[in-house]
Write a protein that holds these residues in place. Structure first.
Motif, PDB file in Angstrom:
ATOM      1  N   MET A   9      38.763  55.101  29.335  1.00 36.70           N
ATOM      2  CA  MET A   9      39.681  54.248  30.400  1.00 36.70           C
ATOM      3  C   MET A   9      38.934  54.048  31.449  1.00 36.70           C
ATOM      4  SD  MET A   9      43.001  55.642  31.194  1.00 36.70           S
ATOM      5  CE  MET A   9      44.161  55.399  32.598  1.00 36.70           C
ATOM      6  N   VAL A  10      39.338  52.733  31.859  1.00 37.77           N
ATOM      7  CA  VAL A  10      38.961  51.988  32.981  1.00 37.77           C
ATOM      8  C   VAL A  10      40.022  51.972  34.070  1.00 37.77           C
ATOM      9  CG1 VAL A  10      37.781  49.828  33.831  1.00 37.77           C
ATOM     10  CG2 VAL A  10      37.436  50.504  31.438  1.00 37.77           C
ATOM     11  N   PHE A  11      39.685  52.289  35.394  1.00 37.52           N
ATOM     12  CA  PHE A  11      40.627  52.486  36.521  1.00 37.52           C
ATOM     13  C   PHE A  11      40.405  51.098  37.289  1.00 37.52           C
ATOM     14  CE2 PHE A  11      39.980  56.600  35.315  1.00 37.52           C
ATOM     15  CZ  PHE A  11      41.169  57.087  34.950  1.00 37.52           C
ATOM     16  N   GLN A  12      41.211  50.903  38.064  1.00 38.44           N
ATOM     17  CA  GLN A  12      41.276  49.922  39.128  1.00 38.44           C
ATOM     18  C   GLN A  12      40.165  50.062  40.233  1.00 38.44           C
ATOM     19  OE1 GLN A  12      44.935  48.578  40.984  1.00 38.44           O
ATOM     20  NE2 GLN A  12      43.751  47.378  42.781  1.00 38.44           N
ATOM     21  N   GLU A  13      40.018  51.425  40.377  1.00 41.35           N
ATOM     22  CA  GLU A  13      39.110  51.889  41.533  1.00 41.35           C
ATOM     23  C   GLU A  13      37.641  52.054  41.232  1.00 41.35           C
ATOM     24  OE1 GLU A  13      41.798  53.545  40.718  1.00 41.35           O
ATOM     25  OE2 GLU A  13      43.302  52.932  41.992  1.00 41.35           O
ATOM     26  N   TYR A  14      37.200  51.702  39.854  1.00 36.88           N
ATOM     27  CA  TYR A  14      35.874  51.708  39.535  1.00 36.88           C
ATOM     28  C   TYR A  14      35.478  53.138  39.007  1.00 36.88           C
ATOM     29  CZ  TYR A  14      35.789  47.747  42.336  1.00 36.88           C
ATOM     30  OH  TYR A  14      36.364  46.435  43.084  1.00 36.88           O
ATOM     31  N   SER A  15      35.837  54.199  40.193  1.00 39.85           N
ATOM     32  CA  SER A  15      35.647  55.738  39.688  1.00 39.85           C
ATOM     33  C   SER A  15      33.978  55.859  39.343  1.00 39.85           C
ATOM     34  CB  SER A  15      36.644  56.407  38.845  1.00 39.85           C
ATOM     35  OG  SER A  15      36.504  55.644  37.627  1.00 39.85           O
ATOM     36  N   LEU A  16      32.970  55.302  39.850  1.00 44.32           N
ATOM     37  CA  LEU A  16      31.700  55.682  39.555  1.00 44.32           C
ATOM     38  C   LEU A  16      31.165  56.705  40.229  1.00 44.32           C
ATOM     39  CD1 LEU A  16      30.511  51.887  39.419  1.00 44.32           C
ATOM     40  CD2 LEU A  16      31.340  53.156  37.444  1.00 44.32           C
ATOM     41  N   PHE A  17      30.262  57.362  39.970  1.00 42.50           N
ATOM     42  CA  PHE A  17      29.425  58.249  40.621  1.00 42.50           C
ATOM     43  C   PHE A  17      28.505  57.952  41.570  1.00 42.50           C
ATOM     44  CE2 PHE A  17      30.284  60.466  36.599  1.00 42.50           C
ATOM     45  CZ  PHE A  17      31.385  61.305  36.963  1.00 42.50           C
ATOM     46  N   PRO A  18      28.627  57.713  42.871  1.00 39.65           N
ATOM     47  CA  PRO A  18      27.954  57.141  43.653  1.00 39.65           C
ATOM     48  C   PRO A  18      26.311  57.544  43.999  1.00 39.65           C
ATOM     49  CG  PRO A  18      29.500  58.615  45.235  1.00 39.65           C
ATOM     50  CD  PRO A  18      29.571  58.815  43.679  1.00 39.65           C
ATOM     51  N   GLU A  49      45.035  47.843  35.527  1.00 35.41           N
ATOM     52  CA  GLU A  49      44.774  47.047  36.290  1.00 35.41           C
ATOM     53  C   GLU A  49      43.232  47.013  36.817  1.00 35.41           C
ATOM     54  OE1 GLU A  49      47.846  46.042  39.256  1.00 35.41           O
ATOM     55  OE2 GLU A  49      48.696  47.944  38.816  1.00 35.41           O
ATOM     56  N   PRO A  50      42.317  46.708  35.955  1.00 35.32           N
ATOM     57  CA  PRO A  50      40.930  46.969  36.184  1.00 35.32           C
ATOM     58  C   PRO A  50      40.533  45.910  37.011  1.00 35.32           C
ATOM     59  CG  PRO A  50      41.236  46.140  33.946  1.00 35.32           C
ATOM     60  CD  PRO A  50      42.714  46.498  34.167  1.00 35.32           C
ATOM     61  N   PHE A  51      41.173  44.663  37.098  1.00 38.14           N
ATOM     62  CA  PHE A  51      40.718  43.272  37.951  1.00 38.14           C
ATOM     63  C   PHE A  51      41.653  43.241  39.210  1.00 38.14           C
ATOM     64  CE2 PHE A  51      39.516  42.123  33.468  1.00 38.14           C
ATOM     65  CZ  PHE A  51      38.422  42.763  33.223  1.00 38.14           C
ATOM     66  N   GLY A  52      42.368  44.232  39.484  1.00 33.19           N
ATOM     67  CA  GLY A  52      43.489  43.905  40.599  1.00 33.19           C
ATOM     68  C   GLY A  52      42.948  43.563  41.874  1.00 33.19           C
ATOM     69  N   ALA A  53      41.720  44.324  42.153  1.00 32.07           N
ATOM     70  CA  ALA A  53      41.218  44.431  43.502  1.00 32.07           C
ATOM     71  C   ALA A  53      40.048  43.426  43.709  1.00 32.07           C
ATOM     72  CB  ALA A  53      40.450  45.821  43.866  1.00 32.07           C
ATOM     73  N   LEU A  54      39.842  42.576  42.744  1.00 31.18           N
ATOM     74  CA  LEU A  54      39.030  41.614  42.868  1.00 31.18           C
ATOM     75  C   LEU A  54      39.387  40.181  43.315  1.00 31.18           C
ATOM     76  CD1 LEU A  54      37.269  42.079  39.361  1.00 31.18           C
ATOM     77  CD2 LEU A  54      36.732  43.255  41.488  1.00 31.18           C
ATOM     78  N   ASP A  55      38.652  39.278  43.736  1.00 38.11           N
ATOM     79  CA  ASP A  55      38.737  38.128  44.028  1.00 38.11           C
ATOM     80  C   ASP A  55      39.281  37.106  42.845  1.00 38.11           C
ATOM     81  OD1 ASP A  55      36.493  36.262  43.509  1.00 38.11           O
ATOM     82  OD2 ASP A  55      35.695  38.055  44.237  1.00 38.11           O
ATOM     83  N   ALA A  56      39.836  36.085  42.965  1.00 42.16           N
ATOM     84  CA  ALA A  56      40.546  35.343  41.961  1.00 42.16           C
ATOM     85  C   ALA A  56      39.338  34.803  40.960  1.00 42.16           C
ATOM     86  CB  ALA A  56      41.074  34.171  42.314  1.00 42.16           C
ATOM     87  N   GLN A  57      38.266  34.423  41.409  1.00 45.14           N
ATOM     88  CA  GLN A  57      37.214  33.901  40.757  1.00 45.14           C
ATOM     89  C   GLN A  57      36.422  34.896  39.984  1.00 45.14           C
ATOM     90  OE1 GLN A  57      34.407  31.377  42.717  1.00 45.14           O
ATOM     91  NE2 GLN A  57      32.670  31.273  41.142  1.00 45.14           N
ATOM     92  N   THR A  58      36.178  35.969  40.661  1.00 42.67           N
ATOM     93  CA  THR A  58      35.615  36.952  39.785  1.00 42.67           C
ATOM     94  C   THR A  58      36.519  37.627  38.730  1.00 42.67           C
ATOM     95  OG1 THR A  58      34.322  37.643  41.804  1.00 42.67           O
ATOM     96  CG2 THR A  58      34.616  39.410  40.247  1.00 42.67           C
ATOM     97  N   ARG A  59      37.708  37.747  39.152  1.00 40.56           N
ATOM     98  CA  ARG A  59      38.998  38.257  38.239  1.00 40.56           C
ATOM     99  C   ARG A  59      38.797  37.361  36.938  1.00 40.56           C
ATOM    100  NH1 ARG A  59      44.537  40.315  39.848  1.00 40.56           N
ATOM    101  NH2 ARG A  59      45.513  41.108  37.980  1.00 40.56           N
TER     102      ARG A  59
END
Length: 254
Positions: free
Chosen positions: A79-88, A159-169
């Motif tokens: 599963m890959v979420f929009q919010e990354y959900s990594l352990f800081p 929506e894994p790329f929804g929070a990214l800028d257009a170029q990065t997306r």
């Protein structure tokens, strides 16, 4: 028969109220296929993905993955979420190896596998960096590598790329297709972007407004690599936009 067979409905109960989120969903995803889900906000796309992930039970029906009924979360479903959900508090390599460690794999072996997928997403130079030291696009690459490291049967992407800028997306869309081809993995991908769906998918399932149903499934019969503004892409994009506009109007008139 496909690799993933979805035949479900979902009703949410709260106090004495009930809300039908998904109604008579019937969707088959073939082994190695890239399928996008698109539809109006609130139509149940994420709910459907959570059902496939085993994070929510269906109210009725079944979801069959690789011949077995889905009963809950397991490593077969990445599963890959929009919010990354990594352990800081974990660096890149330890984030990617986390799932393997939870399965009881030795640290040396899990980190060796993690390194393979870190290389695949182009972050080898950042394997000892922490999430706060990475850009949004890099953090999402880590999340994809972490999901792949568990060797899942299917990759579920909300929506894994929804929070990214257009170029990065756009860059990550191309990189995801490279990973998909290299790993020969099945992907079920939720998006609000018609352009993204047309660029990525083998098929696009267009959903209705709530309760979410499959309104139409569109074959994206365009060879890869795809030109985003080709006549073929524009034809499919316009067809999807018409379907979504029909839903908007029907909701407005209710």
């Amino acid at each position: 028969m496909g690799m993933l067979e979805i035949k479900v409905s979902k009703v949410f109960e709260k106090d004495k109220d009930s809300t039908m989120a998904l109604k008579d969903i019937n969707l088959t995803v073939k082994d190695g296929e890239f399928v996008c889900l698109i539809g109006p906000s609130g139509c149940g796309k994420t709910t459907l993905l959570r059902l496939v992930a085993g994070l929510e039970p269906p109210t009725s029906g079944d979801i069959i993955l690789d011949g077995k009924r889905i009963m809950g979360p397991d490593p077969k479903k990445g599963m890959v979420f929009q919010e990354y959900s990594l352990f800081p508090w974990r660096n890149v390599i330890r984030n990617v190896s986390f799932g393997l460690e939870m399965q009881g794999m030795a640290k040396d072996e899990s980190e060796k596998i993690a390194e393979k997928y870190i290389r695949m997403v182009g972050l080898e130079q950042f394997k000892y960096s922490y999430p706060h030291e990475l850009s949004g696009g890099m953090r999402q690459r880590v999340a994809i590598a972490r999901a792949l490291a568990n060797n899942p049967k299917i990759l579920l992407m909300d929506e894994p790329f929804g929070a990214l800028d257009a170029q990065t997306r756009n860059e990550l869309q191309i990189e995801l297709l490279d990973v998909w081809k290299e790993e020969n993995i099945t992907i079920l991908f939720v998006t609000h972007s018609v352009d993204e769906a047309v660029f990525l998918a083998d098929r696009i399932a267009v959903m209705t407004s709530r309760p979410g149903e499959i309104k139409e499934i569109i074959d994206v019969d365009i060879s890869r690599p795809r030109e985003r503004t080709s006549p073929e892409a524009n034809r499919i994009r316009n067809r999807i936009l018409r379907l979504l506009e029909e839903e908007r109007k029907s909701t407005k008139n209710e």
